[in-house]
Design a protein around this motif. Structure first.
Motif, mmCIF file in Angstrom:
data_model
loop_
_atom_site.group_PDB
_atom_site.id
_atom_site.type_symbol
_atom_site.label_atom_id
_atom_site.label_comp_id
_atom_site.label_asym_id
_atom_site.label_seq_id
_atom_site.Cartn_x
_atom_site.Cartn_y
_atom_site.Cartn_z
ATOM 1 N N UNK A 59 59.590 23.151 16.452
ATOM 2 C CA UNK A 59 60.961 22.643 16.350
ATOM 3 C C UNK A 59 61.985 23.768 16.407
ATOM 4 N N UNK A 60 61.548 25.011 16.484
ATOM 5 C CA UNK A 60 62.470 26.147 16.485
ATOM 6 C C UNK A 60 63.372 26.110 17.719
ATOM 7 N N UNK A 61 64.594 26.639 17.598
ATOM 8 C CA UNK A 61 65.454 26.736 18.781
ATOM 9 C C UNK A 61 64.893 27.741 19.773
ATOM 10 N N UNK A 62 65.188 27.518 21.047
ATOM 11 C CA UNK A 62 64.702 28.435 22.077
ATOM 12 C C UNK A 62 65.685 28.471 23.237
ATOM 13 N N UNK A 63 65.615 29.538 24.024
ATOM 14 C CA UNK A 63 66.508 29.697 25.156
ATOM 15 C C UNK A 63 66.383 28.552 26.140
ATOM 16 N N UNK A 64 67.500 27.838 26.388
ATOM 17 C CA UNK A 64 67.536 26.686 27.300
ATOM 18 C C UNK A 64 66.542 25.596 26.895
ATOM 19 N N UNK A 65 66.089 25.621 25.650
ATOM 20 C CA UNK A 65 65.097 24.683 25.122
ATOM 21 C C UNK A 65 63.806 24.688 25.940
ATOM 22 N N UNK A 148 61.505 36.637 23.760
ATOM 23 C CA UNK A 148 61.122 37.354 22.538
ATOM 24 C C UNK A 148 61.819 36.749 21.322
ATOM 25 N N UNK A 149 63.111 36.472 21.471
ATOM 26 C CA UNK A 149 63.853 35.901 20.351
ATOM 27 C C UNK A 149 63.339 34.500 20.005
ATOM 28 N N UNK A 150 63.068 33.705 21.036
ATOM 29 C CA UNK A 150 62.624 32.330 20.815
ATOM 30 C C UNK A 150 61.273 32.278 20.104
ATOM 31 N N UNK A 151 60.328 33.089 20.577
ATOM 32 C CA UNK A 151 58.992 33.079 19.975
ATOM 33 C C UNK A 151 59.038 33.677 18.569
ATOM 34 N N UNK A 152 59.932 34.659 18.361
ATOM 35 C CA UNK A 152 60.096 35.203 17.019
ATOM 36 C C UNK A 152 60.582 34.148 16.038
ATOM 37 N N UNK A 153 61.538 33.337 16.472
ATOM 38 C CA UNK A 153 62.025 32.257 15.619
ATOM 39 C C UNK A 153 60.908 31.259 15.303
#
Length: 225
Positions: A59-65, A148-153
């Motif tokens: 459910x984490x946010x990610x770039x362009x979903x 990287x940011x998306x997977x980190x979240x």
């Protein structure tokens, strides 16, 4: 905003401000009980719990979903043994000099070494992979953004979900981690190992390094403007 398909926000819950503060402090107190440990029990953990925690991570946010992640939950004794052997092979070279003196000195207060028995002993390992291309549909082959940011979240969500469920965790990031791609049977061209999480119950003799309990004061980590 530009025109786009949307639905009304219907599941937001607003709390009175005194309850908001209480909830924030309760969450902080619960989070303070999360510790990275290196001694795990081999007590089994139902797969359904791990699946629910991974669903939370997703459910984490990610770039362009685009959700540029894949989680491999590993319970197989044979696969865990392969991962331990490969990881320890890397770790021996790391501790024998590849890391450099400064890095090794930084690790001394934590007491770590090349031996990683928890990789075989803990009931679950979760290998987190990032994806260069993908999209919302399984057949999509679009470029992923802010990977990287998306997977980190998502990984942070996963750690907190496992803790909230009542499990102990440890993050493990051997370098390089390409052996995880082969052992887990993932796409070498599109995916990259991001992190390995160990999850389970702590052993009876589990401990936390004193060094790990030292956290910077609020004034050093935050600025209010």
């Amino acid at each position: 905003m530009q025109d786009h398909a949307n639905v009304a926000l219907s599941d937001f819950i607003e709390y009175p401000q005194d309850e908001m503060l209480q909830r924030a402090n309760d969450f902080l107190a619960n989070t303070k009980r999360r510790h990275s440990i290196r001694s795990f029990s081999d007590r089994p953990v139902p797969q359904e719990i791990i699946e629910a925690c991974i669903k939370t991570a997703a459910t984490a946010p990610s770039g362009a979903n685009h959700q540029p992640w894949h989680f491999v939950a590993i319970n197989s004794l044979d696969v865990k043994k392969q991962i331990r052997q490969a990881a320890e092979d890397l770790e021996r070279s790391f501790y024998e000099g590849r890391a450099g003196e400064e890095w090794l000195d930084a690790l001394k207060p934590l007491g770590t070494d090349a031996q990683k028995p928890y990789l075989e002993h803990a009931p679950w390992l979760i290998a987190v992979f990032s994806q260069k291309k993908g999209g919302i549909q399984s057949e999509d082959k679009n470029t992923n953004y802010y990977v990287h940011e998306s997977v980190g979240l998502a990984t942070g969500f996963l750690i907190q979900a496992l803790h909230n469920a009542g499990l102990a965790t440890l993050t493990h990031t051997p370098k390089p981690m390409s052996f995880l791609t082969d052992i887990c049977g993932r796409d070498r061209d599109n995916e990259r190992p991001y992190m390995l999480l160990i999850a389970g119950y702590p052993s009876e003799d589990a401990s936390v390094p004193e060094h790990a309990l030292v956290k910077k004061p609020f004034e050093e980590i935050a600025t209010i403007l």
